[in-house]
Design a protein around this motif. Structure first.
Motif, PDB file in Angstrom:
ATOM      1  N   TYR A  39       1.917   8.495  10.356  1.00 58.64           N
ATOM      2  CA  TYR A  39       1.024   7.797  11.290  1.00 58.64           C
ATOM      3  C   TYR A  39      -0.024   6.974  10.531  1.00 58.64           C
ATOM      4  O   TYR A  39      -0.284   5.808  10.850  1.00 58.64           O
ATOM      5  CB  TYR A  39       0.340   8.820  12.218  1.00 58.64           C
ATOM      6  N   ILE A  40      -0.604   7.571   9.507  1.00 57.57           N
ATOM      7  CA  ILE A  40      -1.630   6.875   8.719  1.00 57.57           C
ATOM      8  C   ILE A  40      -1.028   5.631   8.061  1.00 57.57           C
ATOM      9  O   ILE A  40      -1.613   4.545   8.075  1.00 57.57           O
ATOM     10  CB  ILE A  40      -2.239   7.833   7.657  1.00 57.57           C
ATOM     11  N   GLY A  77      -2.352  19.013   4.675  1.00 57.98           N
ATOM     12  CA  GLY A  77      -2.903  19.700   5.838  1.00 57.98           C
ATOM     13  C   GLY A  77      -3.262  18.746   6.974  1.00 57.98           C
ATOM     14  O   GLY A  77      -3.310  19.140   8.144  1.00 57.98           O
ATOM     15  N   VAL A  78      -3.488  17.485   6.647  1.00 60.10           N
ATOM     16  CA  VAL A  78      -3.841  16.493   7.673  1.00 60.10           C
ATOM     17  C   VAL A  78      -2.649  16.302   8.619  1.00 60.10           C
ATOM     18  O   VAL A  78      -2.829  16.116   9.835  1.00 60.10           O
ATOM     19  CB  VAL A  78      -4.272  15.163   7.003  1.00 60.10           C
ATOM     20  N   GLY A  79      -1.441  16.358   8.054  1.00 58.77           N
ATOM     21  CA  GLY A  79      -0.226  16.349   8.882  1.00 58.77           C
ATOM     22  C   GLY A  79       0.085  15.033   9.577  1.00 58.77           C
ATOM     23  O   GLY A  79       0.798  15.029  10.584  1.00 58.77           O
ATOM     24  N   LYS A  80      -0.449  13.921   9.072  1.00 56.76           N
ATOM     25  CA  LYS A  80      -0.249  12.645   9.774  1.00 56.76           C
ATOM     26  C   LYS A  80       0.086  11.520   8.807  1.00 56.76           C
ATOM     27  O   LYS A  80      -0.343  10.381   9.014  1.00 56.76           O
ATOM     28  CB  LYS A  80      -1.555  12.259  10.483  1.00 56.76           C
ATOM     29  N   THR A  81       0.810  11.808   7.766  1.00 54.04           N
ATOM     30  CA  THR A  81       1.009  10.797   6.726  1.00 54.04           C
ATOM     31  C   THR A  81       1.742   9.563   7.256  1.00 54.04           C
ATOM     32  O   THR A  81       1.352   8.429   6.963  1.00 54.04           O
ATOM     33  CB  THR A  81       1.743  11.440   5.521  1.00 54.04           C
ATOM     34  N   CYS A 132       0.874  -1.178   0.000  1.00 57.41           N
ATOM     35  CA  CYS A 132       0.000   0.000   0.000  1.00 57.41           C
ATOM     36  C   CYS A 132       0.913   1.231   0.000  1.00 57.41           C
ATOM     37  O   CYS A 132       1.812   1.330   0.840  1.00 57.41           O
ATOM     38  CB  CYS A 132      -0.882   0.007   1.249  1.00 57.41           C
ATOM     39  N   SER A 133       0.706   2.132  -0.937  1.00 56.70           N
ATOM     40  CA  SER A 133       1.461   3.395  -0.934  1.00 56.70           C
ATOM     41  C   SER A 133       0.551   4.523  -0.471  1.00 56.70           C
ATOM     42  O   SER A 133      -0.522   4.730  -1.045  1.00 56.70           O
ATOM     43  CB  SER A 133       2.007   3.714  -2.317  1.00 56.70           C
ATOM     44  N   VAL A 134       1.012   5.191   0.552  1.00 58.65           N
ATOM     45  CA  VAL A 134       0.262   6.344   1.073  1.00 58.65           C
ATOM     46  C   VAL A 134       0.997   7.578   0.571  1.00 58.65           C
ATOM     47  O   VAL A 134       2.176   7.772   0.879  1.00 58.65           O
ATOM     48  CB  VAL A 134       0.215   6.309   2.612  1.00 58.65           C
ATOM     49  N   VAL A 135       0.332   8.391  -0.247  1.00 58.75           N
ATOM     50  CA  VAL A 135       1.010   9.509  -0.912  1.00 58.75           C
ATOM     51  C   VAL A 135       0.446  10.839  -0.426  1.00 58.75           C
ATOM     52  O   VAL A 135      -0.765  11.083  -0.507  1.00 58.75           O
ATOM     53  CB  VAL A 135       0.862   9.408  -2.443  1.00 58.75           C
ATOM     54  N   GLU A 136       1.349  11.660   0.095  1.00 56.36           N
ATOM     55  CA  GLU A 136       0.926  12.997   0.556  1.00 56.36           C
ATOM     56  C   GLU A 136       1.082  13.996  -0.580  1.00 56.36           C
ATOM     57  O   GLU A 136       2.149  14.115  -1.176  1.00 56.36           O
ATOM     58  CB  GLU A 136       1.786  13.424   1.746  1.00 56.36           C
ATOM     59  N   VAL A 137      -0.001  14.724  -0.856  1.00 57.22           N
ATOM     60  CA  VAL A 137       0.036  15.773  -1.881  1.00 57.22           C
ATOM     61  C   VAL A 137      -0.115  17.139  -1.211  1.00 57.22           C
ATOM     62  O   VAL A 137      -0.600  17.244  -0.087  1.00 57.22           O
ATOM     63  CB  VAL A 137      -1.068  15.567  -2.953  1.00 57.22           C
ATOM     64  N   MET A 138       0.282  18.189  -1.933  1.00 55.67           N
ATOM     65  CA  MET A 138       0.195  19.551  -1.388  1.00 55.67           C
ATOM     66  C   MET A 138      -1.244  20.068  -1.396  1.00 55.67           C
ATOM     67  O   MET A 138      -2.162  19.378  -1.827  1.00 55.67           O
ATOM     68  CB  MET A 138       1.092  20.490  -2.175  1.00 55.67           C
TER      69      MET A 138
END
Ligand code: F6P
Length: 318
Positions: free
Chosen positions: A228-229, A222-226, A162-168
């Motif tokens: 952790y997620i 903005g969630v700021g928890k990548t 699973c890839s969790v990807v943070e975007v701006m």
């Protein structure tokens, strides 16, 4: 007439296309044009360049901003604004086009109040400016995200991950939800919506039982928890998970057709307003049409989230 153009705040692909459109439209109306360097800083320290048609040749397709950009603290107080006004008077400027976000528009309102007409053009990848359906740079940034995540998906698939990807997007999840739909993500986590990691994990486990081997989750910065997620999803599902923060790659690159055309329309329109002596306005798109609105009114508006698209994501994710 003599007008100035500046880019301010975070850069966005398409800013150069605006600069070109403003410069050429103004020159074709017989105006003089100066480029103000590094946002409002250039107004405060007199760092400006005279522009002709060739100054903006070959830039419509270039990412970044040829005028450079900055966030200017001195301009946030009235002394700074007054100093900028004096410099405008010395340079004989009859108006300024400001390309940027809400912070930049506040400065434009302050300077307009001092008697220098300013027109704001929304330039940010985040699409978080309420008075307009669309901001310059948004389409390019989303397409960059899609290209990057498609690549990430290849390796996630090869490793059953699973890839969790943070975007701006700062506090806004517009990039996240559109990109999530476009890459076939199983979930999109943004500040605008409640999320339940247990529920996401449950659905992943069910779909794994039906043969799904890899997963993409898109998280808005903005969630700021990548991290952790990512860890929680791995713990709950047993699927090896990796976090990727796409970062500033999203702000670069050649603007898409949509950004170039939008930039050119808004740049042209802004010059038309200044020609009429109008200031203290932001121009943008309302139901696809270019329009303009008072800056303070623009700043007080609220933009709805894409609730329908969010629902569609979850109805098509598995
Ligand atoms: O507003 C554009 C943006 O890229 C946001 O998405 C992000 O939160 C912020 O700017 C990052 O700013 P900086 O480049 O100053 O770190």
């Amino acid at each position: 007439m003599k007008i100035g153009i500046l880019t301010s705040g975070g850069d966005a692909p398409g800013m150069n296309s605006v600069v070109r459109a403003v410069c050429r439209s103004a020159l074709n109306k017989g105006m003089e044009v100066v480029g103000i360097m590094r946002g409002y800083n250039g107004l405060l320290n007199g760092d400006v360049i005279n522009m002709d048609a060739m100054t903006v040749s070959g830039i419509i397709q270039r990412g970044g901003t040829c005028l450079y950009t900055a966030r200017c603290n001195e301009f946030r107080n009235i002394e700074g604004v007054k100093k900028a006004k004096e410099n405008c008077v010395k340079m004989g400027l009859d108006g300024i086009v400001v390309v940027g976000g809400d912070g930049s528009f506040r400065g434009a309102a302050d300077l307009s109040a001092q008697g220098i007409p300013c027109i704001g053009i929304p330039g940010t990848i985040d699409n978080d400016i309420s008075c307009t359906d669309y901001t310059i740079g948004y389409d390019t940034a989303m397409n960059t995200c899609v290209q990057m995540i498609d690549k990430i998906c290849d390796t996630a698939a090869s490793h059953d991950r699973c890839s969790v990807v943070e975007v701006m997007g700062r506090k806004a999840g517009y990039i996240a939800i559109n990109v999530a739909v476009a890459v076939g993500a199983v979930a999109c986590i943004t500040l605008e919506k409640e999320y339940d990691l247990d529920e996401i994990a449950k659905k992943m486990i069910e779909s794994k039982a039906h043969g799904k081997t890899h997963f993409i989750i898109v998280v808005s910065e903005g969630v700021g928890k990548t991290e952790y997620i990512t860890k929680t999803i791995q713990d709950l599902t047993g699927v090896e998970s990796r976090a990727t923060v796409l970062g500033h790659v999203q702000r670069g690159g050649a603007p898409t057709l949509r950004d170039r055309v939008a930039a050119t329309k808004l740049g042209y329109y802004a010059v038309e307003l200044l020609e009429k002596g109008v200031g203290n306005r932001v121009c943008g798109f309302k139901q696809g049409e270019v329009y303009d609105v008072d800056i303070m009114e623009a700043l007080s508006m609220k933009k709805p989230f894409e609730d329908e698209l969010y629902d569609i994501l979850y109805k098509t994710a598995f």
